[in-house]
Write a protein that holds these residues in place. Structure first.
Motif, PDB file in Angstrom:
ATOM      1  N   TRP A  33      -3.918   3.266  -3.579  1.00  0.00           N
ATOM      2  CA  TRP A  33      -2.732   3.103  -4.402  1.00  0.00           C
ATOM      3  C   TRP A  33      -1.935   1.904  -3.904  1.00  0.00           C
ATOM      4  O   TRP A  33      -1.720   1.742  -2.698  1.00  0.00           O
ATOM      5  N   ARG A  34      -1.468   1.063  -4.849  1.00  0.00           N
ATOM      6  CA  ARG A  34      -0.675  -0.101  -4.485  1.00  0.00           C
ATOM      7  C   ARG A  34       0.464  -0.316  -5.477  1.00  0.00           C
ATOM      8  O   ARG A  34       0.381   0.103  -6.626  1.00  0.00           O
ATOM      9  N   ALA A  35       1.523  -0.978  -5.004  1.00  0.00           N
ATOM     10  CA  ALA A  35       2.604  -1.366  -5.896  1.00  0.00           C
ATOM     11  C   ALA A  35       2.093  -2.426  -6.859  1.00  0.00           C
ATOM     12  O   ALA A  35       1.293  -3.287  -6.494  1.00  0.00           O
TER      13      ALA A  35
ATOM     14  N   ALA B 165      10.776  18.613  -2.426  1.00  0.00           N
ATOM     15  CA  ALA B 165      10.686  17.189  -2.757  1.00  0.00           C
ATOM     16  C   ALA B 165      10.710  16.325  -1.499  1.00  0.00           C
ATOM     17  O   ALA B 165       9.874  15.425  -1.328  1.00  0.00           O
ATOM     18  N   TYR B 166      11.642  16.596  -0.604  1.00  0.00           N
ATOM     19  CA  TYR B 166      11.764  15.741   0.580  1.00  0.00           C
ATOM     20  C   TYR B 166      10.661  16.017   1.597  1.00  0.00           C
ATOM     21  O   TYR B 166      10.288  15.114   2.366  1.00  0.00           O
ATOM     22  N   ASP B 167      10.083  17.225   1.594  1.00  0.00           N
ATOM     23  CA  ASP B 167       8.886  17.469   2.404  1.00  0.00           C
ATOM     24  C   ASP B 167       7.730  16.611   1.909  1.00  0.00           C
ATOM     25  O   ASP B 167       6.954  16.070   2.710  1.00  0.00           O
ATOM     26  N   ARG B 168       7.606  16.488   0.599  1.00  0.00           N
ATOM     27  CA  ARG B 168       6.536  15.653   0.045  1.00  0.00           C
ATOM     28  C   ARG B 168       6.749  14.178   0.375  1.00  0.00           C
ATOM     29  O   ARG B 168       5.792  13.454   0.660  1.00  0.00           O
ATOM     30  N   ILE B 169       7.997  13.734   0.343  1.00  0.00           N
ATOM     31  CA  ILE B 169       8.288  12.335   0.693  1.00  0.00           C
ATOM     32  C   ILE B 169       7.945  12.057   2.147  1.00  0.00           C
ATOM     33  O   ILE B 169       7.473  10.964   2.495  1.00  0.00           O
ATOM     34  N   ASP B 170       8.131  13.040   3.014  1.00  0.00           N
ATOM     35  CA  ASP B 170       7.809  12.861   4.431  1.00  0.00           C
ATOM     36  C   ASP B 170       6.328  12.571   4.657  1.00  0.00           C
ATOM     37  O   ASP B 170       5.951  12.033   5.710  1.00  0.00           O
ATOM     38  N   ASP B 171       5.485  12.911   3.689  1.00  0.00           N
ATOM     39  CA  ASP B 171       4.050  12.679   3.821  1.00  0.00           C
ATOM     40  C   ASP B 171       3.612  11.338   3.233  1.00  0.00           C
ATOM     41  O   ASP B 171       2.413  11.076   3.099  1.00  0.00           O
ATOM     42  N   ILE B 172       4.565  10.497   2.855  1.00  0.00           N
ATOM     43  CA  ILE B 172       4.258   9.186   2.269  1.00  0.00           C
ATOM     44  C   ILE B 172       4.618   8.087   3.261  1.00  0.00           C
ATOM     45  O   ILE B 172       5.704   8.093   3.848  1.00  0.00           O
ATOM     46  N   VAL B 173       3.707   7.143   3.443  1.00  0.00           N
ATOM     47  CA  VAL B 173       3.952   5.991   4.306  1.00  0.00           C
ATOM     48  C   VAL B 173       3.860   4.745   3.434  1.00  0.00           C
ATOM     49  O   VAL B 173       2.818   4.443   2.855  1.00  0.00           O
ATOM     50  N   MET B 174       4.975   4.035   3.336  1.00  0.00           N
ATOM     51  CA  MET B 174       5.022   2.795   2.564  1.00  0.00           C
ATOM     52  C   MET B 174       6.028   1.882   3.257  1.00  0.00           C
ATOM     53  O   MET B 174       7.229   2.163   3.244  1.00  0.00           O
ATOM     54  N   PRO B 175       5.585   0.821   3.903  1.00  0.00           N
ATOM     55  CA  PRO B 175       6.530  -0.047   4.613  1.00  0.00           C
ATOM     56  C   PRO B 175       7.673  -0.498   3.706  1.00  0.00           C
ATOM     57  O   PRO B 175       7.462  -0.864   2.555  1.00  0.00           O
ATOM     58  N   ASN B 176       8.882  -0.422   4.243  1.00  0.00           N
ATOM     59  CA  ASN B 176      10.101  -0.900   3.578  1.00  0.00           C
ATOM     60  C   ASN B 176      10.580  -0.006   2.440  1.00  0.00           C
ATOM     61  O   ASN B 176      11.517  -0.373   1.736  1.00  0.00           O
ATOM     62  N   MET B 177       9.979   1.158   2.248  1.00  0.00           N
ATOM     63  CA  MET B 177      10.426   2.002   1.132  1.00  0.00           C
ATOM     64  C   MET B 177      11.795   2.600   1.427  1.00  0.00           C
ATOM     65  O   MET B 177      12.175   2.812   2.584  1.00  0.00           O
TER      66      MET B 177
ATOM     67  N   ALA C 220       0.832  -1.199   0.000  1.00  0.00           N
ATOM     68  CA  ALA C 220       0.000   0.000   0.000  1.00  0.00           C
ATOM     69  C   ALA C 220       0.867   1.250   0.000  1.00  0.00           C
ATOM     70  O   ALA C 220       1.888   1.321   0.697  1.00  0.00           O
ATOM     71  N   VAL C 221       0.455   2.224  -0.798  1.00  0.00           N
ATOM     72  CA  VAL C 221       1.090   3.543  -0.810  1.00  0.00           C
ATOM     73  C   VAL C 221       0.125   4.487  -0.112  1.00  0.00           C
ATOM     74  O   VAL C 221      -0.952   4.793  -0.629  1.00  0.00           O
ATOM     75  N   VAL C 222       0.491   4.929   1.084  1.00  0.00           N
ATOM     76  CA  VAL C 222      -0.396   5.729   1.925  1.00  0.00           C
ATOM     77  C   VAL C 222       0.102   7.172   1.967  1.00  0.00           C
ATOM     78  O   VAL C 222       1.304   7.420   2.150  1.00  0.00           O
ATOM     79  N   PHE C 223      -0.817   8.116   1.808  1.00  0.00           N
ATOM     80  CA  PHE C 223      -0.482   9.533   1.848  1.00  0.00           C
ATOM     81  C   PHE C 223      -1.098  10.152   3.092  1.00  0.00           C
ATOM     82  O   PHE C 223      -2.286   9.942   3.382  1.00  0.00           O
ATOM     83  N   GLU C 224      -0.311  10.931   3.819  1.00  0.00           N
ATOM     84  CA  GLU C 224      -0.793  11.534   5.057  1.00  0.00           C
ATOM     85  C   GLU C 224      -1.569  12.817   4.819  1.00  0.00           C
ATOM     86  O   GLU C 224      -2.152  13.369   5.747  1.00  0.00           O
ATOM     87  N   THR C 225      -1.562  13.322   3.578  1.00  0.00           N
ATOM     88  CA  THR C 225      -2.355  14.500   3.225  1.00  0.00           C
ATOM     89  C   THR C 225      -3.182  14.163   1.986  1.00  0.00           C
ATOM     90  O   THR C 225      -2.969  13.138   1.328  1.00  0.00           O
ATOM     91  N   ASP C 226      -4.120  15.043   1.653  1.00  0.00           N
ATOM     92  CA  ASP C 226      -4.944  14.844   0.459  1.00  0.00           C
ATOM     93  C   ASP C 226      -4.223  15.278  -0.814  1.00  0.00           C
ATOM     94  O   ASP C 226      -4.660  14.946  -1.911  1.00  0.00           O
TER      95      ASP C 226
END
Length: 438
Positions: A372-374, A398-410, A349-355
């Motif tokens: 969203w999924r791999a 870019a890295y602020d946006r990555i901080d809002d993504i939760v994906m185990p093992n990414m 699962a690709v999880v986003f902490e914001t809309d």
């Protein structure tokens, strides 16, 4: 521009999903064909699909090929050429431009025939002959496999020893492990300097005015260490047809026009105070470069490619600052290990902490019931992009946006763009390559 019909074709791996999604979101009709069985689910839930691309040719206003490969053979250039002769508007190459990537010796011949400076290089189809050459001409070399096996990116090796001894040992190892598949290789004399790729968009007649300059980050780990990957991230900017362009693609414009090439074409170079040394062509879209170019094209992407394919000069607006793209990957990327992928990454699962989905681009992803999924087997679900007036600002976004993504093992590289900040930009400017148009 009224809605147009775009047919996207992946005749090997699925690569062009994000561009199809971008143009679909702009209101155009899109159909996407994927040949590889393992990639069939990529793009599901994002773009409409077709199971037979040839059946859609008559329907399409524009046909877009994403790579030169048809399975394990080059061939989309021949298909694109055939379709153009039938009157279709196609983004794609020709048999000759396909060979620029597949046959590195041919690529160097084309450059030399048109007055472009090249680095010393030699083609070998026998490992013992290559080893003998290094031993008789000791120096650092770069090993570049030829043909289909060049897609195994970790086989590219950049030598470090002045006597070439490490290159000799790597060639011996490759002969044992890959001799049955590696039918040839190029040895390039290693040149020190700034590595920069010059990317132009060609409409069958000429290059558009805007030129894209990008900086690839191919090693897996920050600090440019670890195994080679296709790409872990890219930094870039757009400029006019400056010295870097004029001394490379500027000399190839007539040849590309004679070929009727249409699309993105990239020439990776080493640049230093003594000159420009081309290394290799990418006569197709780059990945994830195209996602980052989409981020920086501020006018309609669909309109841009429609006009490009029809031989027109697109009226395109591009971001005037800097752009960053970071590839987010999952285990066991960049290696193939089905058990590891199944246990850690398949359908992740690709999880986003914001809309917000600003700067989020698709690679190997699908959408299932809104989630969203791999997808696929490669472990490259998304790319995160950003732009700013400075490279530092683009990196921060870019890295602020990555901080809002939760994906185990990414995992991902956290140093994309630092080379520019730490001196590459200053050196290119001091050597006079960028000019006043940057």
């Amino acid at each position: 521009m009224d809605s147009k019909r775009f047919l996207f074709c992946s005749l090997d791996a699925a690569l062009i999903t994000d561009l199809a999604w971008q143009i679909y979101r702009e209101g155009h009709d899109v159909k996407y064909y994927i040949e590889a069985e393992s990639d069939k689910q990529i793009g599901n839930g994002f773009v409409p699909k077709t199971d037979d691309w040839r059946a859609e040719v008559a329907w399409a206003d524009v046909i877009i090929f994403d790579d030169i490969w048809v399975g394990s053979d080059i061939g989309t250039g021949g298909l694109a050429q055939e379709l153009r002769e039938r009157g279709k508007a196609v983004v794609g190459g020709t048999p000759n431009t396909d060979h620029l990537e597949a046959d590195r010796g041919y690529a160097m011949e084309i450059l030399e025939a048109h007055g472009v400076n090249t680095v010393e290089h030699h083609i070998f189809h026998d490992f013992d002959a290559g080893i003998q050459h290094v031993q008789e001409n000791p120096a650092p070399y770069v090993i570049k496999p030829l043909g289909e096996v060049q897609n195994v990116k970790r086989l590219l090796y950049v030598g470090n020893e002045d006597d070439g001894s490490d290159v000799v040992e790597v060639l011996k190892a490759y002969n044992k492990a890959w001799g049955h598949r590696m039918k040839g290789f190029q040895l390039q004399r290693k040149v020190e300097g700034v590595e920069v790729a010059i990317c132009g968009f060609f409409n069958g007649n000429e290059f558009i005015d805007q030129v894209n300059f990008n900086f690839e980050h191919k090693k897996l780990f920050p600090g440019n260490i670890g195994p080679q990957t296709g790409e872990m991230g890219t930094s870039m900017f757009w400029a006019g047809q400056n010295k870097l362009f004029k001394e490379t693609f500027g000399k190839l414009e007539d040849w590309l026009a004679n070929e009727r090439y249409v699309g993105s074409i990239d020439l990776n170079c080493i640049v230093n105070e003594n000159g420009i040394y081309p290394l290799e062509f990418t006569p197709r879209f780059g990945y994830p470069t195209i996602a980052l170019q989409e981020e920086s094209i501020e006018s309609s992407t669909g309109e841009f490619f429609y006009h490009l394919a029809h031989g027109n000069e697109p009226d395109v607006a591009v971001h005037t600052g800097y752009q960053i793209g970071v590839r987010i990957v999952l285990p066991p990327f960049p290696f193939d290990d089905e058990k590891t992928y199944d246990e850690n990454s398949r359908n992740a699962a690709v999880v986003f902490e914001t809309d917000s989905r600003e700067g989020i681009h698709l690679e190997d992803a699908k959408k299932v019931d809104g989630q969203w999924r791999a997808a696929g087997d490669n472990g490259m679900p998304i790319v995160v992009t950003a732009k700013g007036e400075t490279m530092h600002a683009a990196r921060e976004q870019a890295y602020d946006r990555i901080d809002d993504i939760v994906m185990p093992n990414m995992y991902y590289r956290d140093d994309i763009g630092e080379r520019w900040i730490n001196g590459d930009g200053d050196r290119l400017q001091a050597w006079g390559y960028l000019g006043p148009q940057i």
